[in-house]
Design a protein around this motif. Structure first.
Motif, PDB file in Angstrom:
ATOM      1  N   UNK A 112       0.839  -1.193   0.000  1.00 41.16           N
ATOM      2  CA  UNK A 112       0.000   0.000   0.000  1.00 41.16           C
ATOM      3  C   UNK A 112       0.871   1.239   0.000  1.00 41.16           C
ATOM      4  N   UNK A 113       0.336   2.285  -0.588  1.00 39.18           N
ATOM      5  CA  UNK A 113       1.089   3.529  -0.746  1.00 39.18           C
ATOM      6  C   UNK A 113       0.192   4.721  -0.415  1.00 39.18           C
ATOM      7  N   UNK A 114       0.708   5.642   0.392  1.00 42.98           N
ATOM      8  CA  UNK A 114       0.039   6.923   0.646  1.00 42.98           C
ATOM      9  C   UNK A 114       0.743   7.960  -0.211  1.00 42.98           C
ATOM     10  N   UNK A 115      -0.037   8.691  -0.998  1.00 42.77           N
ATOM     11  CA  UNK A 115       0.550   9.761  -1.801  1.00 42.77           C
ATOM     12  C   UNK A 115      -0.441  10.913  -1.935  1.00 42.77           C
ATOM     13  N   UNK A 116       0.058  12.023  -2.468  1.00 42.65           N
ATOM     14  CA  UNK A 116      -0.757  13.222  -2.683  1.00 42.65           C
ATOM     15  C   UNK A 116      -1.611  13.062  -3.933  1.00 42.65           C
ATOM     16  N   UNK A 117      -2.587  13.949  -4.119  1.00 45.41           N
ATOM     17  CA  UNK A 117      -3.513  13.849  -5.235  1.00 45.41           C
ATOM     18  C   UNK A 117      -3.101  14.662  -6.446  1.00 45.41           C
ATOM     19  N   UNK A 118      -3.482  14.160  -7.624  1.00 45.60           N
ATOM     20  CA  UNK A 118      -3.292  14.885  -8.879  1.00 45.60           C
ATOM     21  C   UNK A 118      -4.574  14.739  -9.691  1.00 45.60           C
ATOM     22  N   UNK A 119      -4.680  15.494 -10.752  1.00 46.82           N
ATOM     23  CA  UNK A 119      -5.854  15.390 -11.622  1.00 46.82           C
ATOM     24  C   UNK A 119      -6.025  13.994 -12.209  1.00 46.82           C
ATOM     25  N   UNK A 120      -4.953  13.233 -12.332  1.00 48.86           N
ATOM     26  CA  UNK A 120      -5.052  11.857 -12.829  1.00 48.86           C
ATOM     27  C   UNK A 120      -5.878  10.977 -11.887  1.00 48.86           C
ATOM     28  N   UNK A 121      -6.013  11.405 -10.636  1.00 48.85           N
ATOM     29  CA  UNK A 121      -6.749  10.631  -9.633  1.00 48.85           C
ATOM     30  C   UNK A 121      -8.230  10.989  -9.571  1.00 48.85           C
ATOM     31  N   UNK A 122      -8.649  11.959 -10.370  1.00 46.00           N
ATOM     32  CA  UNK A 122      -9.996  12.519 -10.262  1.00 46.00           C
ATOM     33  C   UNK A 122     -11.092  11.459 -10.318  1.00 46.00           C
ATOM     34  N   UNK A 123     -11.058  10.590 -11.298  1.00 51.44           N
ATOM     35  CA  UNK A 123     -12.125   9.591 -11.453  1.00 51.44           C
ATOM     36  C   UNK A 123     -12.203   8.670 -10.234  1.00 51.44           C
ATOM     37  N   UNK A 124     -11.061   8.217  -9.749  1.00 52.34           N
ATOM     38  CA  UNK A 124     -11.036   7.323  -8.587  1.00 52.34           C
ATOM     39  C   UNK A 124     -11.533   8.039  -7.328  1.00 52.34           C
ATOM     40  N   UNK A 125     -11.130   9.289  -7.140  1.00 49.69           N
ATOM     41  CA  UNK A 125     -11.558  10.059  -5.972  1.00 49.69           C
ATOM     42  C   UNK A 125     -13.069  10.262  -5.999  1.00 49.69           C
ATOM     43  N   UNK A 126     -13.598  10.672  -7.139  1.00 48.88           N
ATOM     44  CA  UNK A 126     -15.042  10.900  -7.255  1.00 48.88           C
ATOM     45  C   UNK A 126     -15.824   9.608  -7.007  1.00 48.88           C
ATOM     46  N   UNK A 127     -15.302   8.486  -7.461  1.00 47.42           N
ATOM     47  CA  UNK A 127     -15.982   7.201  -7.250  1.00 47.42           C
ATOM     48  C   UNK A 127     -16.001   6.817  -5.772  1.00 47.42           C
ATOM     49  N   UNK A 128     -14.895   7.012  -5.077  1.00 46.62           N
ATOM     50  CA  UNK A 128     -14.847   6.698  -3.646  1.00 46.62           C
ATOM     51  C   UNK A 128     -15.798   7.618  -2.882  1.00 46.62           C
ATOM     52  N   UNK A 129     -15.797   8.892  -3.206  1.00 47.35           N
ATOM     53  CA  UNK A 129     -16.695   9.850  -2.552  1.00 47.35           C
ATOM     54  C   UNK A 129     -18.150   9.431  -2.729  1.00 47.35           C
ATOM     55  N   UNK A 130     -18.513   9.054  -3.942  1.00 46.37           N
ATOM     56  CA  UNK A 130     -19.891   8.649  -4.230  1.00 46.37           C
ATOM     57  C   UNK A 130     -20.279   7.385  -3.463  1.00 46.37           C
ATOM     58  N   UNK A 186      -3.520   3.986  -1.753  1.00 42.62           N
ATOM     59  CA  UNK A 186      -3.676   3.096  -2.911  1.00 42.62           C
ATOM     60  C   UNK A 186      -3.170   1.710  -2.567  1.00 42.62           C
ATOM     61  N   UNK A 187      -3.871   0.711  -3.081  1.00 46.01           N
ATOM     62  CA  UNK A 187      -3.388  -0.660  -3.093  1.00 46.01           C
ATOM     63  C   UNK A 187      -3.331  -1.054  -4.563  1.00 46.01           C
ATOM     64  N   UNK A 188      -2.140  -1.026  -5.118  1.00 44.98           N
ATOM     65  CA  UNK A 188      -1.996  -1.236  -6.551  1.00 44.98           C
ATOM     66  C   UNK A 188      -2.710  -0.127  -7.312  1.00 44.98           C
ATOM     67  N   UNK A 189      -3.653  -0.495  -8.169  1.00 42.07           N
ATOM     68  CA  UNK A 189      -4.410   0.471  -8.974  1.00 42.07           C
ATOM     69  C   UNK A 189      -5.738   0.855  -8.331  1.00 42.07           C
ATOM     70  N   UNK A 190      -5.955   0.443  -7.102  1.00 43.72           N
ATOM     71  CA  UNK A 190      -7.239   0.653  -6.430  1.00 43.72           C
ATOM     72  C   UNK A 190      -7.103   1.679  -5.304  1.00 43.72           C
ATOM     73  N   UNK A 191      -7.911   2.727  -5.364  1.00 43.99           N
ATOM     74  CA  UNK A 191      -7.949   3.721  -4.292  1.00 43.99           C
ATOM     75  C   UNK A 191      -8.849   3.190  -3.185  1.00 43.99           C
TER      76      UNK A 191
END
Length: 160
Positions: free
Chosen positions: A1-19, A48-53
């Protein structure tokens, strides 16, 4: 697992988790997250765990001492050198709750805010979560002025 900061590339994953975490009346939109990521992506903590937020925490910095509803909608209010780190959302996908992921991200946000010389952090939460945030040192300041999503919110503050 990895903790990192956000970028616009993460937008779709962030919006999905929020929803997945909030009812529509309370959830930020993809458009709002795009503005947030452009203005203060360094104040997103993503797990992140691999490609999954799995989880994220986000918020901005300000000199205003209290979290207000307008802060959620207006990313331009962010002040990088602001005294307070506001926390807008603490999100973990339902299948991964109760595994300490949100706590890891909160601890990182707290450590970063301390290292950046902030006065502390402020968030709002529903009454059922007051005890959870108290475990991290947040103090309940009572019912918030926020009416976000038509819900009663409690303002919590962690002072350094």
């Amino acid at each position: 697992m990895e903790i990192r900061k956000g970028t616009l590339k993460d937008l779709e994953a962030i919006a999905a988790v929020e929803a997945a975490c909030f009812p529509a009346a309370e959830a930020a939109t993809a458009e709002e997250f795009a503005g947030r990521l452009q203005q203060y992506g360094d104040h997103f903590w993503l797990l992140w765990e691999g490609e999954r937020l799995l989880a994220f925490v986000d918020g901005f910095c300000t000199d205003w001492p209290d979290l207000t509803d307008e802060m959620y909608a207006d990313a331009s209010l962010h002040r990088e050198n602001g005294a307070w780190q506001m926390i807008f959302g603490v999100n973990t996908i339902p299948a991964c709750r109760r595994q300490g992921y949100a706590g890891q991200l909160l601890q990182q946000a707290i450590a970063d805010a301390r290292a950046q010389g902030r006065k502390g952090l402020v968030l709002t939460c529903k009454e059922a979560l007051v005890h959870y945030y108290a475990k991290f040192g947040f103090v309940n300041e009572g019912v918030s002025g926020s009416t976000h999503g038509g819900v009663v919110w409690y303002q919590m503050r962690l002072k350094f």
